[in-house]
Design an enzyme around this catalytic site. Structure first.
Site, PDB file in Angstrom:
ATOM      1  N   GLY A   9       0.839  -1.255  -0.011  1.00  0.00           N
ATOM      2  CA  GLY A   9      -0.025  -0.067  -0.045  1.00  0.00           C
ATOM      3  C   GLY A   9       0.687   1.407   0.086  1.00  0.00           C
ATOM      4  O   GLY A   9       2.089   1.420   0.514  1.00  0.00           O
ATOM      5  N   GLY A  30       0.400   5.575   0.508  1.00  0.00           N
ATOM      6  CA  GLY A  30      -0.481   6.775   0.756  1.00  0.00           C
ATOM      7  C   GLY A  30       0.245   8.049   0.813  1.00  0.00           C
ATOM      8  O   GLY A  30       1.510   8.038   0.773  1.00  0.00           O
ATOM      9  N   GLY A  31      -0.670   9.060   1.264  1.00  0.00           N
ATOM     10  CA  GLY A  31      -0.029  10.422   1.499  1.00  0.00           C
ATOM     11  C   GLY A  31       0.921  10.619   2.758  1.00  0.00           C
ATOM     12  O   GLY A  31       1.639  11.415   2.604  1.00  0.00           O
ATOM     13  N   GLY A  66       2.872   7.740   3.736  1.00  0.00           N
ATOM     14  CA  GLY A  66       3.994   6.647   3.818  1.00  0.00           C
ATOM     15  C   GLY A  66       3.654   5.437   2.860  1.00  0.00           C
ATOM     16  O   GLY A  66       2.655   5.308   2.243  1.00  0.00           O
ATOM     17  N   THR A  67       4.732   4.325   3.022  1.00  0.00           N
ATOM     18  CA  THR A  67       4.375   3.331   2.256  1.00  0.00           C
ATOM     19  C   THR A  67       4.464   2.248   3.225  1.00  0.00           C
ATOM     20  O   THR A  67       5.125   2.136   4.044  1.00  0.00           O
ATOM     21  CB  THR A  67       5.530   3.111   1.287  1.00  0.00           C
ATOM     22  OG1 THR A  67       5.799   4.339   0.403  1.00  0.00           O
ATOM     23  CG2 THR A  67       5.752   1.778   0.440  1.00  0.00           C
ATOM     24  N   VAL A  68       3.607   1.051   2.793  1.00  0.00           N
ATOM     25  CA  VAL A  68       3.005  -0.019   3.783  1.00  0.00           C
ATOM     26  C   VAL A  68       4.042  -1.292   3.122  1.00  0.00           C
ATOM     27  O   VAL A  68       3.668  -1.540   1.862  1.00  0.00           O
ATOM     28  CB  VAL A  68       1.965  -0.205   4.136  1.00  0.00           C
ATOM     29  CG1 VAL A  68       1.758  -1.350   5.088  1.00  0.00           C
ATOM     30  CG2 VAL A  68       1.219   1.057   4.791  1.00  0.00           C
ATOM     31  N   LYS A  80       5.015   0.039   8.087  1.00  0.00           N
ATOM     32  CA  LYS A  80       4.856   1.521   7.450  1.00  0.00           C
ATOM     33  C   LYS A  80       6.042   2.461   7.583  1.00  0.00           C
ATOM     34  O   LYS A  80       6.371   2.640   8.642  1.00  0.00           O
ATOM     35  CB  LYS A  80       3.578   2.144   8.087  1.00  0.00           C
ATOM     36  CG  LYS A  80       3.101   3.471   7.305  1.00  0.00           C
ATOM     37  CD  LYS A  80       1.982   4.096   8.011  1.00  0.00           C
ATOM     38  CE  LYS A  80       1.462   5.203   7.350  1.00  0.00           C
ATOM     39  NZ  LYS A  80       0.430   5.850   7.913  1.00  0.00           N
ATOM     40  N   ASP A  92      -8.893  10.912   8.501  1.00  0.00           N
ATOM     41  CA  ASP A  92      -8.689  10.348   7.105  1.00  0.00           C
ATOM     42  C   ASP A  92      -9.900   9.046   7.071  1.00  0.00           C
ATOM     43  O   ASP A  92      -9.315   8.020   6.380  1.00  0.00           O
ATOM     44  CB  ASP A  92      -7.291  10.219   6.647  1.00  0.00           C
ATOM     45  CG  ASP A  92      -7.477  10.055   4.885  1.00  0.00           C
ATOM     46  OD1 ASP A  92      -8.412  10.591   4.511  1.00  0.00           O
ATOM     47  OD2 ASP A  92      -6.365   9.656   4.576  1.00  0.00           O
TER      48      ASP A  92
END
Length: 338
Positions: free
Chosen positions: A58, A60-61, A63-65, A79, A176
Site C-alpha cells: 500500500g 498513501g500520502g 507513507g508506504t506499507v 509502514k 482520514d
C-alpha cells in the site's frame, strides 16, 4: 556531501535519542499487558528483504506499507512514514504511545516502531483481505452485495471510531476516514487503519485548528472552511462511507453524469425526493431489508449535515447501527426529519 552526511548523522542521532525516550515512557506505563516493541532498523530491514518493492502492499500520502516477516515468522505490515521534520517527532512519539494503548478488535493493532532510521517505521498487525474500497469497487467482486455483511462492517467500523473518540485515554480524531482505510481480515471483519493524519485532542478541548488534510470526496465541508477539526469531521466522512456501502459507488467520479458526480449530493437529493431506493446498489435491496436500508440511509444523511453540531456522535451512530436488528420487531419506519 560533507554537509549532507553531517545532517544525516544528526537526524539518526535524534531519532535514536527519541527511541530511548519512547522506551522509557512505555516502560513507565501502568498497564504492562499492553507491550510495544522497539524494533531495530536491522530487524525491519531483514523482515522486508531490504524494503523490497515487490513487498509493497500500500502507498498513501503519509507513507508506504510493506509486508514483512519477523524472525519469529510473524507476518506484519511495516509502514515507512514520510515524517522527517524534527518538530513532528515528539508528536509522533506521543501518537505511538497512545496507539500502543489502543486495544480494540476493530482497530488495526500497533505492535511497535523503530526510530533509528531517517524516517520512523511503524509495525502493525497484517490484515490479509484487502480494503473495504477493494471489496466494494474492484472489478470481478461485484458479487459482494450481501446487505447483512455490509451492515456488520459498517457497525464494526463505527464502533472503532466511537472507541477512538470517547473510550481511548485521550480522544483521537482519525481525520482520514474512508473505505480505503478500513481493512478486512479473512473473516471480513472490519479494522480501521492508517493513523498517519490522526490528531490527539487535549481533554479540555473539543476542536483544534489544523492545516486541512484528508481525502477528496470524504472531507467535512465545515472543516474545509474553518480549519477547525472536531470529532464531527470523522462523523461526516463516515457518512460518506455509509453512502458508499448503500450505493456501491465511489464518492466522486467524472464517469457519472454531471449532476451525479458527487455521490453525497446525488444521494441526498434522492432521499429528499423519496426515491432513495433508486440509487441503492442493484442486488442489495429485498423485501426483508427495505426497512433497515432506509434507516441507514437516514442515518447517513444525518452524518452528512453541513453543520457539525447537528450531526450525531460516533457513539450514537454505533448504537443506532447495533440497534437495527431490533427494528424488525416494529412495523414502522422512523422517518424522522433529516
Amino acid at each position: 556531501m560533507f554537509q549532507k552526511r553531517k545532517v544525516l548523522k544528526l537526524k539518526q542521532k535524534f531519532f535514536q535519542q527519541n527511541g530511548v525516550i519512547l522506551r522509557q515512557q512505555l516502560s513507565t506505563e501502568e498497564d504492562s499487558s499492553q507491550t510495544t516493541t522497539i524494533f531495530s532498523a536491522e530487524q525491519l530491514k531483514k523482515a522486508t528483504n531490504n524494503f523490497d518493492e515487490s513487498l509493497v502492499i500500500g502507498k498513501g500520502g503519509y507513507g508506504t506499507v510493506f509486508k514483512g516477516v519477523l524472525s519469529n515468522n510473524k507476518v506484519v505490515a511495516i509502514k515507512k512514514s514520510k515524517i522527517v521534520d524534527k518538530s513532528q517527532v515528539e508528536q509522533f512519539i506521543n501518537e505511538v504511545i497512545i496507539l500502543s494503548q489502543i486495544n480494540h478488535r476493530n482497530v488495526v493493532k500497533l505492535f511497535g516502531c523503530c526510530l533509528e532510521t531517517e524516517v520512523p517505521l511503524l509495525v502493525y498487525e497484517f490484515v490479509n483481505n484487502g480494503t473495504l474500497f477493494d471489496y466494494l469497487h474492484k472489478k470481478g467482486q461485484g458479487v459482494n452485495v450481501s446487505w447483512k455483511t455490509r451492515l456488520r462492517m459498517a457497525t464494526e467500523a463505527a464502533a472503532a471510531l466511537s472507541y477512538l473518540h470517547s473510550a481511548a485515554s485521550i480522544p483521537i480524531i482519525h481525520r482520514d476516514v474512508k473505505t480505503a482505510n478500513i481493512l478486512l481480515d479473512d473473516t471480513y471483519t472490519a479494522k480501521v487503519s492508517d493513523f498517519g493524519a490522526s490528531r490527539l485532542v487535549p481533554l479540555d478541548q473539543t476542536e483544534i485548528a489544523t492545516i486541512v488534510q484528508g481525502t477528496f470526496g470524504y472531507l467535512d465541508p465545515e472543516y474545509m472552511q474553518s480549519s477547525q477539526l472536531t470529532e464531527k469531521s470523522d462523523v461526516y466522512s463516515f457518512g460518506v462511507v455509509l453512502v458508499e456501502l448503500l450505493t456501491g459507488e465511489k464518492p466522486f467520479s467524472f464517469d457519472r453524469a454531471e449532476g451525479k458526480r458527487s455521490l453525497t449530493v446525488h444521494f441526498l437529493c434522492s432521499l429528499k425526493e423519496d426515491r432513495v431506493f433508486d440509487v441503492i446498489q442493484v442486488g442489495l435491496l429485498d423485501e426483508e431489508n427495505q426497512q433497515e436500508i432506509m434507516q441507514v440511509a437516514i442515518l447517513a444523511a444525518r452524518c452528512l449535515r453541513l453543520i457539525g453540531e447537528e450531526r450525531p456522535s460516533m457513539k450514537e451512530v454505533t448504537m443506532e447501527l447495533e440497534g437495527l436488528k431490533l427494528v424488525k420487531k416494529h412495523p414502522w419506519i422512523n422517518r424522522q426529519k433529516f
